[in-house]
Write an enzyme that holds these catalytic residues in place. Structure first.
Site, mmCIF file in Angstrom:
data_model
loop_
_atom_site.group_PDB
_atom_site.id
_atom_site.type_symbol
_atom_site.label_atom_id
_atom_site.label_comp_id
_atom_site.label_asym_id
_atom_site.label_seq_id
_atom_site.Cartn_x
_atom_site.Cartn_y
_atom_site.Cartn_z
ATOM 1 N N CYS A 22 10.629 3.450 1.318
ATOM 2 C CA CYS A 22 9.774 3.059 2.190
ATOM 3 C C CYS A 22 9.894 3.590 3.559
ATOM 4 O O CYS A 22 11.167 3.851 3.888
ATOM 5 C CB CYS A 22 10.127 1.468 2.095
ATOM 6 S SG CYS A 22 9.031 0.350 3.250
ATOM 7 N N LEU A 82 -1.383 -0.213 7.235
ATOM 8 C CA LEU A 82 -1.838 0.685 7.760
ATOM 9 C C LEU A 82 -2.479 0.300 9.000
ATOM 10 O O LEU A 82 -3.428 -0.495 9.021
ATOM 11 C CB LEU A 82 -2.886 1.549 6.874
ATOM 12 C CG LEU A 82 -3.783 2.775 7.358
ATOM 13 C CD1 LEU A 82 -4.033 3.531 5.811
ATOM 14 C CD2 LEU A 82 -4.638 2.581 8.087
ATOM 15 N N HIS A 129 12.819 5.015 5.564
ATOM 16 C CA HIS A 129 14.176 4.199 6.314
ATOM 17 C C HIS A 129 14.813 3.335 5.061
ATOM 18 O O HIS A 129 15.350 2.313 5.259
ATOM 19 C CB HIS A 129 13.477 3.179 7.183
ATOM 20 C CG HIS A 129 12.222 2.495 6.897
ATOM 21 N ND1 HIS A 129 11.200 2.673 7.676
ATOM 22 C CD2 HIS A 129 11.924 1.726 5.801
ATOM 23 C CE1 HIS A 129 10.260 1.727 7.291
ATOM 24 N NE2 HIS A 129 10.722 1.116 6.038
ATOM 25 N N SER A 139 3.822 -0.774 18.214
ATOM 26 C CA SER A 139 4.969 0.047 17.527
ATOM 27 C C SER A 139 5.452 0.983 18.559
ATOM 28 O O SER A 139 4.731 1.168 19.720
ATOM 29 C CB SER A 139 4.225 0.783 16.127
ATOM 30 O OG SER A 139 3.588 -0.095 15.299
ATOM 31 N N HIS A 156 14.350 0.586 12.500
ATOM 32 C CA HIS A 156 13.354 0.977 11.861
ATOM 33 C C HIS A 156 12.093 0.213 12.364
ATOM 34 O O HIS A 156 10.889 0.622 11.913
ATOM 35 C CB HIS A 156 13.603 1.089 10.329
ATOM 36 C CG HIS A 156 13.542 -0.181 9.570
ATOM 37 N ND1 HIS A 156 14.035 -1.457 10.221
ATOM 38 C CD2 HIS A 156 12.737 -0.638 8.488
ATOM 39 C CE1 HIS A 156 13.805 -2.377 9.309
ATOM 40 N NE2 HIS A 156 12.856 -2.031 8.459
#
Lengths: 139, 474
Positions: free
Chosen positions: B98, B205, B324, B380, B397
């Protein structure tokens, strides 16, 4: 009198599934409903098409792990959800039938897919007059 | 978490001293507030990891660590095969590789303001997401083998991307030494219709805007400027990785006693690296890494198709792609000598520092881009790796969950979350309202605090903060 029920329990990032019943078989069946409950409301799933499942393991905990992971695999491969279960246990082997129907996103309103059942909080044991079968599933 | 069991160090580190069966110390990274807020289970799981054979240095819990299964999520542990070290399927996790990738677009925020909702609809329609979604690509048996060996290389050679993408993917887009023959028929069947699908849960996304630049030199080096539009993709190896993780966890749990490994928790199931099961797992896991790299490459192609319709002429080059949930063979200097180690990162990303030979030339002066996915409301981060020896060149992560999914659904309704986010400027599209409630921004930790802690501990440097504008959830 022993309950026959399923529930989800708290886990940091994922979800715990717990089946409770008067027998180990009933607890395994309820754990199957709890697994569906992570994804969608089991009451919305019509128990129409049967799928046979067989597992073998050296102890009850690993048998529960195999049972839930077999259901995850069947759900993914067949794109089905299951709403009813019948489990028979004998000598470390599980023979079961899961009844369900093809996934219908509009009607089932799935929340999340289950990646796998884990060994975290994995337990099959008697609590008073009830069998409890539980583990954490990765979502 | 009870901090009284820990020794506070002055560099944002908290040490769990060796005791009992621990072979190395445990080390937690984070501010007092972040570590105190972690569940006691994180400490218990970290202590369990330190008991595994062949562990080297310290077992780490990073600032986003939370209670996982076996290993804490947000954890790093390295094992030396020559010292009887183990490989653990649970230490990698079920969603093998992932990871996150970030695309540059060459667009600015005003460019997409008028079409944001339309773009969200188009992306949601074009990229399969959510339970039961199917990809348009069906792989025959020999094609599956090529994908499992080739990763993003395979995808690019199928026409889904360019060679320029490959140098911006960790390990050049292909995990070497994969063994497709160790991937079961069930795992292959689970993947047959899932190539190019996003999945569900915390996968997403996003179209994002660079909201703030914290290091102008690094941002320029990464091609980021305030107001730029980026695309971030977070997903993994789908059903194939899940099946491999399940099968090997079960196999290792059964075999561990035979290897003389006493497991404090069955979820820590593992096998010696040099054993047949250890080697089989590594071969299958590497195939799953390639599956994840191919999957993110195909989704990138789908994103580019959508952007080509709305913004002709914009190429969407790749900034970087990093996984990650992995176990990688790496050389690290421990106690003054280089050792070849199997580094498990479960919910932790590699964070190579400036000058590292594995970085592409264009990034080598800056360090590896570290992509930190936050929640769909909070944003993010892009960081630059610092190359922390203590953390085996690793960093956090994501934000990490602050509460369970169950608790989140008690607090929030999916429709309310979508409405509130729209008022905040984020267009959310998802087939699942309950899934949105489970992933509500309030269910996550403060990503800014996590990133600050990573920087303070010398894991990575802050480059830029990204704010979501469009979020496609599974």
């Amino acid at each position: 009198m022993a309950r026959c029920a399923w529930e989800l329990f708290e886990h940091g990032a994922d979800v715990g599934v717990r089946g409770i019943g008067a027998t180990r078989e009933a607890a395994f069946e309820q754990a199957g409903l709890a697994l569906t409950g992570v994804i969608a409301d089991p009451r919305r799933v019509r128990p129409r098409d049967p799928v046979r499942i067989h597992c073998r393991a050296p102890d009850d905990e690993l048998l529960l792990l195999d049972w839930l992971n077999a259901l995850v695999t069947e759900m993914t491969l067949r794109r089905m959800l299951f709403g009813r279960f019948e489990v028979h246990l004998a000598d470390g082997e599980l023979d079961a039938t899961a009844w369900g129907e093809p996934l219908d996103p509009d009607r089932h309103r799935p929340a999340v897919e289950v990646k796998a059942a884990t060994c975290s909080e994995l337990e099959v044991s008697m609590h008073g007059d009830e069998w409890v079968a539980q583990t954490v599933v990765d979502v | 978490m009870d901090l009284s069991r820990l020794l506070a160090r002055d560099d944002g580190l908290w040490e769990l001293p060796m005791q009992g069966r621990m072979r190395v110390p445990g080390m937690l990274v984070g501010s007092r507030a972040l570590v105190a807020a972690m569940d006691d289970k994180v400490l218990e799981q970290l202590a369990n990891v330190t008991t595994l054979p062949g562990i080297v240095g310290a077992a780490l819990a990073l600032p986003d660590a939370h209670w996982g299964y076996g290993f804490p999520i947000g954890g790093v542990a390295a094992f030396d095969a020559a010292a009887g070290g183990i490989v653990s399927a649970g230490g990698v996790g079920f969603d093998i590789a992932c990871g996150v990738r970030c695309l540059l677009t060459g667009l600015r925020e005003p460019d997409i303001a008028a079409v944001k909702a339309t773009l969200a609809d188009a992306l949601a329609a074009h990229i399969p997401a959510g339970l039961g979604s199917r990809g348009a690509i069906r792989l025959r048996f020999h094609e599956m083998d090529a994908m499992l060996s080739g990763g993003a290389h395979w995808a690019v050679h199928q026409g889904w991307g360019s060679d320029a993408d490959l140098e911006r993917i960790e390990a050049g887009g292909q995990m070497l030494h994969a063994k497709p023959g160790e991937v079961s028929d069930l795992a292959r069947r689970r993947q047959k219709e899932e190539m190019g699908t996003l999945g569900s849960g915390n996968h997403y996304l996003e179209v994002q805007v660079v909201d703030a630049v914290h290091n102008a030199r690094l941002a320029e080096g990464f091609g980021l400027a305030q107001g730029d539009i980026t695309v971030m993709i977070h997903c993994g190896s789908r059903g194939l990785g899940h099946q491999i993780g399940s099968e090997f966890l079960r196999r290792m749990a059964g075999e561990a006693p035979g290897y003389g490994i006493a497991l404090p928790d069955r979820e820590l199931a593992c096998a010696p690296i040099l054993s047949p099961t250890g080697q089989a797992y590594l071969g299958a896991m590497r195939a799953a890494v390639n599956c994840a790299l191919a999957n993110r490459q195909i989704i990138t192609h789908l994103v580019r198709e959508v952007f080509a319709v709305h913004f002709p002429g914009h190429a969407l080059p790749l900034l970087y792609d990093v996984s990650h949930n992995t176990c990688k063979v790496e050389t690290h200097t421990v106690d003054g000598r280089p050792r070849e180690l199997h580094v498990h990162r479960k919910g932790a990303t590699r964070a190579l520092g400036p000058g590292h030979a594995e970085l592409p030339p264009a990034l080598r002066a800056y360090g590896q881009p570290v992509l930190i996915g936050g929640s769909m409301g909070a944003g993010s981060w892009v960081l630059a790796g610092s190359g922390s020896a203590l953390a085996f060149d690793s960093a956090c992560h994501g934000a990490g969950r602050a509460m369970s999914r169950h608790e989140a659904t008690r607090r929030w309704q999916g429709r309310e979350v979508i409405r509130d986010l729209r008022h905040a400027g984020v267009e959310v599209r998802s087939p699942s309202l309950r899934g949105i409630a489970e992933e509500a921004p309030g269910a996550y930790k403060d990503v800014d605090a996590v990133v600050d802690a990573a920087e303070a501990a010398g894991l990575a440097r802050r480059v830029a903060r990204l704010r979501p504008l469009v979020c496609i959830k599974g």
